[in-house]
Design a protein around this motif. Sequence first.
Motif, PDB file in Angstrom:
ATOM      1  N   ASP A  97       0.831  -1.203   0.000  1.00 50.14           N
ATOM      2  CA  ASP A  97       0.000   0.000   0.000  1.00 50.14           C
ATOM      3  C   ASP A  97       0.868   1.257   0.000  1.00 50.14           C
ATOM      4  O   ASP A  97       2.066   1.213   0.306  1.00 50.14           O
ATOM      5  CB  ASP A  97      -0.942   0.004   1.205  1.00 50.14           C
ATOM      6  CG  ASP A  97      -0.184  -0.071   2.526  1.00 50.14           C
ATOM      7  OD1 ASP A  97       0.582   0.855   2.837  1.00 50.14           O
ATOM      8  OD2 ASP A  97      -0.351  -1.072   3.247  1.00 50.14           O
ATOM      9  N   ASP A  98       0.245   2.383  -0.353  1.00 45.70           N
ATOM     10  CA  ASP A  98       0.976   3.642  -0.488  1.00 45.70           C
ATOM     11  C   ASP A  98       1.669   4.037   0.813  1.00 45.70           C
ATOM     12  O   ASP A  98       2.799   4.528   0.808  1.00 45.70           O
ATOM     13  CB  ASP A  98       0.025   4.760  -0.921  1.00 45.70           C
ATOM     14  CG  ASP A  98      -0.466   4.568  -2.348  1.00 45.70           C
ATOM     15  OD1 ASP A  98      -0.005   3.611  -3.008  1.00 45.70           O
ATOM     16  OD2 ASP A  98      -1.302   5.365  -2.807  1.00 45.70           O
ATOM     17  N   ILE A 101       4.936   2.211   1.155  1.00 46.77           N
ATOM     18  CA  ILE A 101       5.924   2.693   0.178  1.00 46.77           C
ATOM     19  C   ILE A 101       6.508   4.033   0.617  1.00 46.77           C
ATOM     20  O   ILE A 101       7.729   4.251   0.572  1.00 46.77           O
ATOM     21  CB  ILE A 101       5.287   2.820  -1.222  1.00 46.77           C
ATOM     22  CG1 ILE A 101       4.922   1.437  -1.774  1.00 46.77           C
ATOM     23  CG2 ILE A 101       6.233   3.542  -2.181  1.00 46.77           C
ATOM     24  CD1 ILE A 101       6.102   0.537  -2.054  1.00 46.77           C
ATOM     25  N   TYR A 102       5.643   4.941   1.062  1.00 47.85           N
ATOM     26  CA  TYR A 102       6.128   6.259   1.479  1.00 47.85           C
ATOM     27  C   TYR A 102       6.970   6.168   2.756  1.00 47.85           C
ATOM     28  O   TYR A 102       7.887   6.964   2.967  1.00 47.85           O
ATOM     29  CB  TYR A 102       4.944   7.210   1.675  1.00 47.85           C
ATOM     30  CG  TYR A 102       4.242   7.577   0.384  1.00 47.85           C
ATOM     31  CD1 TYR A 102       4.983   7.843  -0.765  1.00 47.85           C
ATOM     32  CD2 TYR A 102       2.855   7.634   0.298  1.00 47.85           C
ATOM     33  CE1 TYR A 102       4.353   8.165  -1.950  1.00 47.85           C
ATOM     34  CE2 TYR A 102       2.216   7.959  -0.882  1.00 47.85           C
ATOM     35  CZ  TYR A 102       2.980   8.219  -2.007  1.00 47.85           C
ATOM     36  OH  TYR A 102       2.356   8.537  -3.196  1.00 47.85           O
ATOM     37  N   THR A 117       9.357   7.108  -6.253  1.00 50.14           N
ATOM     38  CA  THR A 117       8.538   5.897  -6.310  1.00 50.14           C
ATOM     39  C   THR A 117       7.866   5.824  -7.676  1.00 50.14           C
ATOM     40  O   THR A 117       7.944   6.764  -8.472  1.00 50.14           O
ATOM     41  CB  THR A 117       7.450   5.891  -5.218  1.00 50.14           C
ATOM     42  OG1 THR A 117       6.416   6.807  -5.582  1.00 50.14           O
ATOM     43  CG2 THR A 117       8.023   6.278  -3.865  1.00 50.14           C
ATOM     44  N   LYS A 119       4.671   5.696  -8.029  1.00 48.91           N
ATOM     45  CA  LYS A 119       3.336   6.264  -7.910  1.00 48.91           C
ATOM     46  C   LYS A 119       3.186   7.480  -8.829  1.00 48.91           C
ATOM     47  O   LYS A 119       4.150   8.220  -9.067  1.00 48.91           O
ATOM     48  CB  LYS A 119       3.062   6.688  -6.467  1.00 48.91           C
ATOM     49  CG  LYS A 119       3.190   5.564  -5.453  1.00 48.91           C
ATOM     50  CD  LYS A 119       2.145   4.492  -5.668  1.00 48.91           C
ATOM     51  CE  LYS A 119       2.259   3.384  -4.643  1.00 48.91           C
ATOM     52  NZ  LYS A 119       1.271   2.304  -4.863  1.00 48.91           N
ATOM     53  N   ALA A 122       4.597  11.183  -8.034  1.00 45.72           N
ATOM     54  CA  ALA A 122       5.457  11.011  -6.863  1.00 45.72           C
ATOM     55  C   ALA A 122       6.522  12.101  -6.834  1.00 45.72           C
ATOM     56  O   ALA A 122       7.094  12.466  -7.866  1.00 45.72           O
ATOM     57  CB  ALA A 122       6.114   9.637  -6.899  1.00 45.72           C
ATOM     58  N   SER A 152       6.412  -1.091  -6.518  1.00 44.73           N
ATOM     59  CA  SER A 152       5.195  -1.399  -5.768  1.00 44.73           C
ATOM     60  C   SER A 152       5.299  -2.685  -4.957  1.00 44.73           C
ATOM     61  O   SER A 152       4.562  -2.874  -3.984  1.00 44.73           O
ATOM     62  CB  SER A 152       4.003  -1.493  -6.727  1.00 44.73           C
ATOM     63  OG  SER A 152       4.238  -2.491  -7.713  1.00 44.73           O
TER      64      SER A 152
END
Length: 257
Positions: A97-98, A101-102, A117, A119, A122, A152
């Motif tokens: 999930d985001d 990742i962050y 990333t 995303k 990003a 991801s």
Amino acid sequence: MKKRIWFIVLISCLLCGCIRKDMTSDSQLMDSRDVDSTEENENAKEDVAEQWEKGYDLPIDEPERKEAEDECKMILELISDIYTQADKGEAVNTVLDDKTIYKMQDRIKEKGYPVTTMKAYAAMENYKRVEAFLKNCQDEKAGSVVLYELHSDGGIGRDKFIFDGKDMYLISACATWNTNDTYGMSYISYAMIKEWKYTEKGWFGYELCVPEPPEVTEIVDGSCLVRIKPMTKEQREMSERCVQGLGYQGNNLLCSN
């Protein structure tokens, strides 16, 4: 007595002849091997020169290969606890999930490394190091910079851009997680960048040298666009509203009259 002496002399001559014949055969064999080795070396040099002329699948020096592997390992070890504790679901292909990742990106950012990333929109952290490198390249100053990209699945991409004062090259590597939370290198490649540009608005666009027809039957797209300077909140919202819905590969709506 004389017969015995002549017999000894005759035997000595025959032995010397055999020794000389063996030495000549060995010498000829060694010469043949030397010729074969020289031809192999020349062919290898020609293959390497041809590959450098093509600009892709370039040979990677062992120190560069080791540096890429060691640094990918270091980054994954840095975020290993976050990955281990993350919810990976039951799917074969892990998609984090985001938030996770962050969290990984923040951990890498704290160490001062440029990192982004996959995303949409990003923001690249520690982007000024990459921007300084590109501006030096515009002034024909040699140098290099490493940019990390979180995938991801929690894996990491490592792009090392090298500029020699004239041409730019890219050593690209990727490390991924295995099912038992161990990791390994997925690939490493070395290619010349055919052309590149860094815009005032913060976009870094480049095109890699790739195989072309008739060597391949399908067109290989070597182009890439990377956002270096983070967008403002207003710019991102406007782009999401007006551009994102049209921004798929092959759509030329925004570049047509």
